[in-house]
Design a protein around this motif. Sequence first.
Motif, PDB file in Angstrom:
ATOM      1  N   THR A 163       0.803  -1.221   0.000  1.00  0.00           N
ATOM      2  CA  THR A 163       0.000   0.000   0.000  1.00  0.00           C
ATOM      3  C   THR A 163       0.841   1.279   0.000  1.00  0.00           C
ATOM      4  O   THR A 163       0.614   2.177  -0.836  1.00  0.00           O
ATOM      5  N   PRO A 164       1.841   1.439   0.892  1.00  0.00           N
ATOM      6  CA  PRO A 164       2.635   2.679   0.854  1.00  0.00           C
ATOM      7  C   PRO A 164       3.404   2.847  -0.455  1.00  0.00           C
ATOM      8  O   PRO A 164       3.593   3.975  -0.929  1.00  0.00           O
ATOM      9  N   VAL A 165       3.840   1.738  -1.062  1.00  0.00           N
ATOM     10  CA  VAL A 165       4.568   1.823  -2.328  1.00  0.00           C
ATOM     11  C   VAL A 165       3.622   2.264  -3.441  1.00  0.00           C
ATOM     12  O   VAL A 165       3.981   3.092  -4.295  1.00  0.00           O
ATOM     13  N   ILE A 166       2.423   1.716  -3.450  1.00  0.00           N
ATOM     14  CA  ILE A 166       1.430   2.106  -4.456  1.00  0.00           C
ATOM     15  C   ILE A 166       1.144   3.602  -4.362  1.00  0.00           C
ATOM     16  O   ILE A 166       1.088   4.313  -5.376  1.00  0.00           O
ATOM     17  N   GLU A 167       0.985   4.089  -3.140  1.00  0.00           N
ATOM     18  CA  GLU A 167       0.706   5.518  -2.953  1.00  0.00           C
ATOM     19  C   GLU A 167       1.886   6.370  -3.418  1.00  0.00           C
ATOM     20  O   GLU A 167       1.697   7.448  -4.011  1.00  0.00           O
ATOM     21  N   ALA A 168       3.103   5.888  -3.167  1.00  0.00           N
ATOM     22  CA  ALA A 168       4.275   6.636  -3.618  1.00  0.00           C
ATOM     23  C   ALA A 168       4.343   6.675  -5.144  1.00  0.00           C
ATOM     24  O   ALA A 168       4.646   7.717  -5.747  1.00  0.00           O
ATOM     25  N   LEU A 169       4.045   5.558  -5.791  1.00  0.00           N
ATOM     26  CA  LEU A 169       4.095   5.513  -7.252  1.00  0.00           C
ATOM     27  C   LEU A 169       3.008   6.376  -7.876  1.00  0.00           C
ATOM     28  O   LEU A 169       3.204   6.957  -8.958  1.00  0.00           O
ATOM     29  N   ARG A 170       1.863   6.479  -7.226  1.00  0.00           N
ATOM     30  CA  ARG A 170       0.756   7.263  -7.775  1.00  0.00           C
ATOM     31  C   ARG A 170       1.072   8.756  -7.839  1.00  0.00           C
ATOM     32  O   ARG A 170       0.391   9.510  -8.531  1.00  0.00           O
ATOM     33  N   GLU A 171       2.094   9.167  -7.110  1.00  0.00           N
ATOM     34  CA  GLU A 171       2.490  10.566  -7.201  1.00  0.00           C
ATOM     35  C   GLU A 171       3.056  10.894  -8.586  1.00  0.00           C
ATOM     36  O   GLU A 171       3.009  12.043  -9.020  1.00  0.00           O
ATOM     37  N   ARG A 172       3.564   9.861  -9.281  1.00  0.00           N
ATOM     38  CA  ARG A 172       4.231  10.123 -10.554  1.00  0.00           C
ATOM     39  C   ARG A 172       3.758   9.226 -11.695  1.00  0.00           C
ATOM     40  O   ARG A 172       4.280   9.327 -12.808  1.00  0.00           O
ATOM     41  N   ALA A 173       2.811   8.325 -11.432  1.00  0.00           N
ATOM     42  CA  ALA A 173       2.402   7.385 -12.480  1.00  0.00           C
ATOM     43  C   ALA A 173       0.942   7.001 -12.296  1.00  0.00           C
ATOM     44  O   ALA A 173       0.344   7.202 -11.226  1.00  0.00           O
ATOM     45  N   ASP A 174       0.365   6.454 -13.358  1.00  0.00           N
ATOM     46  CA  ASP A 174      -0.958   5.838 -13.270  1.00  0.00           C
ATOM     47  C   ASP A 174      -0.756   4.393 -12.833  1.00  0.00           C
ATOM     48  O   ASP A 174      -0.092   3.611 -13.523  1.00  0.00           O
ATOM     49  N   VAL A 175      -1.324   4.048 -11.682  1.00  0.00           N
ATOM     50  CA  VAL A 175      -1.103   2.718 -11.100  1.00  0.00           C
ATOM     51  C   VAL A 175      -2.376   1.900 -11.207  1.00  0.00           C
ATOM     52  O   VAL A 175      -3.456   2.350 -10.802  1.00  0.00           O
ATOM     53  N   HIS A 176      -2.253   0.695 -11.739  1.00  0.00           N
ATOM     54  CA  HIS A 176      -3.356  -0.249 -11.820  1.00  0.00           C
ATOM     55  C   HIS A 176      -2.991  -1.464 -10.975  1.00  0.00           C
ATOM     56  O   HIS A 176      -1.926  -2.065 -11.165  1.00  0.00           O
ATOM     57  N   VAL A 177      -3.867  -1.835 -10.047  1.00  0.00           N
ATOM     58  CA  VAL A 177      -3.605  -2.945  -9.127  1.00  0.00           C
ATOM     59  C   VAL A 177      -4.259  -4.211  -9.665  1.00  0.00           C
ATOM     60  O   VAL A 177      -5.467  -4.236  -9.918  1.00  0.00           O
ATOM     61  N   ALA A 178      -3.457  -5.246  -9.833  1.00  0.00           N
ATOM     62  CA  ALA A 178      -3.957  -6.560 -10.271  1.00  0.00           C
ATOM     63  C   ALA A 178      -3.886  -7.496  -9.065  1.00  0.00           C
ATOM     64  O   ALA A 178      -2.863  -8.144  -8.828  1.00  0.00           O
ATOM     65  N   ASP A 179      -4.959  -7.530  -8.304  1.00  0.00           N
ATOM     66  CA  ASP A 179      -5.008  -8.341  -7.079  1.00  0.00           C
ATOM     67  C   ASP A 179      -5.431  -9.756  -7.447  1.00  0.00           C
ATOM     68  O   ASP A 179      -6.559  -9.992  -7.876  1.00  0.00           O
ATOM     69  N   LEU A 180      -4.528 -10.712  -7.245  1.00  0.00           N
ATOM     70  CA  LEU A 180      -4.781 -12.105  -7.636  1.00  0.00           C
ATOM     71  C   LEU A 180      -5.297 -12.958  -6.489  1.00  0.00           C
ATOM     72  O   LEU A 180      -5.494 -14.154  -6.645  1.00  0.00           O
ATOM     73  N   ARG A 181      -5.530 -12.359  -5.323  1.00  0.00           N
ATOM     74  CA  ARG A 181      -5.895 -13.161  -4.148  1.00  0.00           C
ATOM     75  C   ARG A 181      -7.254 -13.829  -4.270  1.00  0.00           C
ATOM     76  O   ARG A 181      -7.547 -14.779  -3.545  1.00  0.00           O
TER      77      ARG A 181
END
Length: 716
Positions: free
Chosen positions: A377-395
Amino acid sequence: MAHSRTGSGDRTPLSLTEPGQVVALARHATDLDAVAQQLRGMSSVGHRVVLLWWQGEPGPALRAFTSRVQLGEPPANGRRARVLRLGRSARTAVLHRGEDPFGRLLRADPRARRALQRADAVVPVGPDTWGLGDRLDTGGRPLVGPEELDRWGRLPELWRTVQRRGEKNFLPHDIRDAGPLLAELDELGVGVPPRHQPSLVRWVDSLHGVGEYDLALGLVTHLDEDAPTDHPADPALRGGLRLLARMSAEGSEQPGLHDTVRALLEAADGVLAQEGTRQAEDTRRAVSATTLALQLLFHRELHADTLTSPLVEDPDGFLEDWRASRVGRLLAAPVPQHPVLRREGMPTAAAQGAGTPRDGGRPRVVVVPGSYPQFATPVIEALRERADVHVADLRARADLRGLGTQAGLVGARLRLGLGQVWQPDLELVEEMEAADVVLVDWADRGALAAVMSAPAGVPLVLRMHSMDALSPWIHLLDWTRVHDLVLVSDHLRDLVVRLLGDRLSGTRVHVVPNVLDPRRLPTHKTEGHRRRLLMVGWAQRVKDPLWALEVLAELRAEDPTWRLSLVGTDFVPGSVRSQLAYAREFWERVAREDVRDGVDFVAYTRDLAPHLAAAGFVLSASRRESFGLGLVEGASTGAVPVVRDWPMFASLGGARGLFPDDWVVGTPAQAAARIRSLAGEQEWSAASAQARATVDARFAGDVSRSLMQELVLGRV
């Protein structure tokens, strides 16, 4: 002939384990029809049943029994005819004396005498015939009485129950049937016939797969090592399953581990060496043998919650057989990657060529967060500052969730290595085809699926944590597809490099500490904090809360105002034997007088701030940690850290390589001594300030966030 149980009276029962010849003796064929199921039960364990009767004809229920002797009219000529004519004359004479002609005929007919003389047991059927039993010349052979005959009648249904496991799908009623089946097998003392052994293997495997370890262990004892097999690999498969069930049920390493693994790998290699290995059945056996070998080598009882692990202490020796095997090398070898499909309207530069973001746009990052997504989660939030992030949750897919060995994925990877077709998750493939870069968190089942599905030219970054380094999946990954590997600590990096060696030669390896979430970290302390210890995420054997209780006991022996807060979910009921035993031990210990009134349990919460603010000391009692996120978060709030020298990773530097030496202790007594020495206002304030400064210097959230941003997006 050996016998399996003591009979009633002076009669010895028919063997349930050693096949022989049984003569079923009846006055009339209808009596044999009435016990057809019982006779089938005898036949099912290998007995050859001979039907011997006087009058009538056996019905269709006895069609399978072709060994037959009938007392009756002989042919017109021949020796037997003369003998039976004499028998009829004798019968006429003895009838006047009140004797039973059936018995006289039995003694007169040479075929009947021969069948009885060759019999290992005799089954008198019907009350009239049973009355003859004591007068028959059976040479001390067992006579099967009515009560024993009824027990034999239970076997056909027993084998039908076993055979149901021959179906592909394991249904809930199969679990319900397992207990009664096991009780029946144990009561009868009967061995499962060779033709039903494959079904029993599948049943045991399925029970183990759903965590029914006691039932699996009970049934696995009925696997016959010497039973005839259809394939040379079958004995190794049975031996591997037997050892796996015992290890899981008893919660400890078993003797013969390496011999069993070696036999399984040799079996898999033998299958792969055959001509026509592309046949589905051959591949299935190779997959089964490989999966069992991995389940044994990477069993959680060896690595997950223990104080030491052979993967840490002696990885080369422990994995020697695996690395030397053909199947091990095949699963480590690179496989061809599929190109990115160039589709009209593709939203990113993947259509132009991977690694080139669309003109003037933000890069598109696909994140596969893994089985424990809170870490991403913290990494996703950090990346969203500079990129469009799409989460592929396989659980949502059970086969892609978790770290345990799973045959379907092992088979998929093996088939890829053999050049066979594997159908990837098309939804995941489409996500990655539209990405400029892919970040996979945790080297788990989902990571293997993601790496196998990754299109050629799309950069892939993989981050590992702790238990995934001790799992089988890192040994099945095609590391030529992984451009960057991120580890959260130096000792974890050292471990992974030792485990994988030259396979990482084309992968850049980085150490980036976990990203802290400043939103849940308070900057103040509440009253009473200097007498409160905090442990977050406690209810697992690997976290070792028993060690924390001993620290509390040491402190309360001198000052009963000390308290321990345990924050997080309680022990989760499950099937892992060592975890269940540990939970019982913990609750017994927490009830003892020296700590009973000093422990506060706080249910799982996302709002840790009040509990961090209330704590003056934060404990890490773990047996194994790669980073200790909860400890570092506590230290960042000014709680004084007390870190056990994590036993599993101590030889790699572990806690002492990650934190200042004065934070780290070896025993509960040393932990209590550190806490006492810093319990005063002045001492605590100095240690608290030092903890904050250390976290800022070594694990500052902004530094880790920037590093992850540059590492992931630098590939675009």
